[in-house]
Design a protein around this motif. Structure first.
Motif, mmCIF file in Angstrom:
data_model
loop_
_atom_site.group_PDB
_atom_site.id
_atom_site.type_symbol
_atom_site.label_atom_id
_atom_site.label_comp_id
_atom_site.label_asym_id
_atom_site.label_seq_id
_atom_site.Cartn_x
_atom_site.Cartn_y
_atom_site.Cartn_z
ATOM 1 N N SER A 4 -5.235 1.744 1.195
ATOM 2 C CA SER A 4 -6.102 1.485 2.363
ATOM 3 C C SER A 4 -5.370 1.347 3.656
ATOM 4 C CB SER A 4 -7.244 0.459 2.228
ATOM 5 O OG SER A 4 -8.002 0.659 1.329
ATOM 6 N N LEU A 5 -4.425 0.611 3.443
ATOM 7 C CA LEU A 5 -3.452 0.479 4.764
ATOM 8 C C LEU A 5 -2.870 1.828 5.120
ATOM 9 C CD1 LEU A 5 -2.548 -1.748 6.902
ATOM 10 C CD2 LEU A 5 -0.766 -2.391 5.228
ATOM 11 N N GLY A 54 -12.371 8.536 6.576
ATOM 12 C CA GLY A 54 -11.749 8.655 5.322
ATOM 13 C C GLY A 54 -10.936 7.275 5.039
ATOM 14 N N SER A 55 -10.374 7.043 6.214
ATOM 15 C CA SER A 55 -9.691 5.638 6.445
ATOM 16 C C SER A 55 -10.277 4.461 6.368
ATOM 17 C CB SER A 55 -8.668 5.902 7.387
ATOM 18 O OG SER A 55 -9.510 5.740 8.719
ATOM 19 N N GLY A 56 -11.658 4.771 6.837
ATOM 20 C CA GLY A 56 -12.668 3.649 6.960
ATOM 21 C C GLY A 56 -12.842 2.962 8.395
ATOM 22 N N LEU A 57 -11.931 3.705 9.209
ATOM 23 C CA LEU A 57 -11.929 3.154 10.637
ATOM 24 C C LEU A 57 -13.476 3.439 11.437
ATOM 25 C CD1 LEU A 57 -8.338 4.269 11.696
ATOM 26 C CD2 LEU A 57 -9.300 1.978 11.981
ATOM 27 N N ASP A 77 -8.560 -6.014 10.726
ATOM 28 C CA ASP A 77 -8.272 -7.185 10.191
ATOM 29 C C ASP A 77 -7.048 -6.906 9.133
ATOM 30 O OD1 ASP A 77 -9.937 -8.763 11.828
ATOM 31 O OD2 ASP A 77 -11.457 -8.812 10.229
ATOM 32 N N LEU A 78 -7.474 -5.937 8.449
ATOM 33 C CA LEU A 78 -6.258 -5.758 7.502
ATOM 34 C C LEU A 78 -4.997 -5.230 8.134
ATOM 35 C CD1 LEU A 78 -5.795 -4.744 4.273
ATOM 36 C CD2 LEU A 78 -6.476 -2.358 5.067
ATOM 37 N N MET A 79 -5.078 -4.370 8.962
ATOM 38 C CA MET A 79 -3.749 -3.889 9.844
ATOM 39 C C MET A 79 -3.138 -5.089 10.455
ATOM 40 S SD MET A 79 -5.253 -0.575 11.507
ATOM 41 C CE MET A 79 -4.017 -0.585 12.842
ATOM 42 N N THR A 80 -4.047 -5.916 11.087
ATOM 43 C CA THR A 80 -3.358 -7.317 11.496
ATOM 44 C C THR A 80 -2.719 -8.211 10.738
ATOM 45 O OG1 THR A 80 -5.195 -7.099 13.283
ATOM 46 C CG2 THR A 80 -4.029 -9.214 13.261
ATOM 47 N N LYS A 81 -3.384 -8.386 9.584
ATOM 48 C CA LYS A 81 -2.854 -9.306 8.356
ATOM 49 C C LYS A 81 -1.345 -8.632 7.996
ATOM 50 C CE LYS A 81 -7.226 -11.167 6.677
ATOM 51 N NZ LYS A 81 -7.986 -11.054 5.792
ATOM 52 N N TRP A 82 -1.327 -7.351 7.877
ATOM 53 C CA TRP A 82 -0.202 -6.865 7.520
ATOM 54 C C TRP A 82 0.869 -6.796 8.603
ATOM 55 C CZ3 TRP A 82 2.877 -2.676 8.913
ATOM 56 C CH2 TRP A 82 4.056 -2.087 8.043
#
Length: 114
Positions: A4-5, A54-57, A77-82
């Protein structure tokens, strides 16, 4: 998670898509409203939106005759955590480097004081 990322970062690799995301962070927009800003075909805009979807954005809805595009902020949030995980690791490496450099500098001060 990584898949996903990867899709999110790949979607954001294009400047038009990054600009679309920035514009959608202010408010939802129709496909036509988004397309007005770019010197590309409507087909190209649709392809960009499919990648973002497709990326969910983003998601596209249907309100009467329009197709509003909505930014899905949770994906950030996913990007920020990474990013945060690697930022913390980098900061720790810099702290250790600062400590080593400070330790290396200390004997030099003793030598010059003698």
């Amino acid at each position: 998670m990584t898949d996903s990322l990867s899709k999110v970062f790949a979607a954001l690799s294009d400047p038009i898509r990054r600009d679309m995301v920035a514009r959608l962070s202010d408010a939802d927009a129709t496909v036509s409203e988004l397309a007005e800003q770019y010197d590309v075909s409507m087909q190209a805009i649709s392809k960009h939106l499919k990648v973002l979807e497709g990326s969910g954005l983003v998601t596209r809805g249907r309100v009467a005759q329009t197709r509003p595009v909505h930014l899905e902020a949770e994906v950030f949030d996913l990007m920020t955590k990474w990013i945060e995980r690697y930022r913390r690791q980098a900061e720790e490496r810099y702290r250790r480097l600062d400590a080593v450099l400070a330790e290396m500098d200390t004997p030099n001060r003793k030598d010059t004081a003698s």
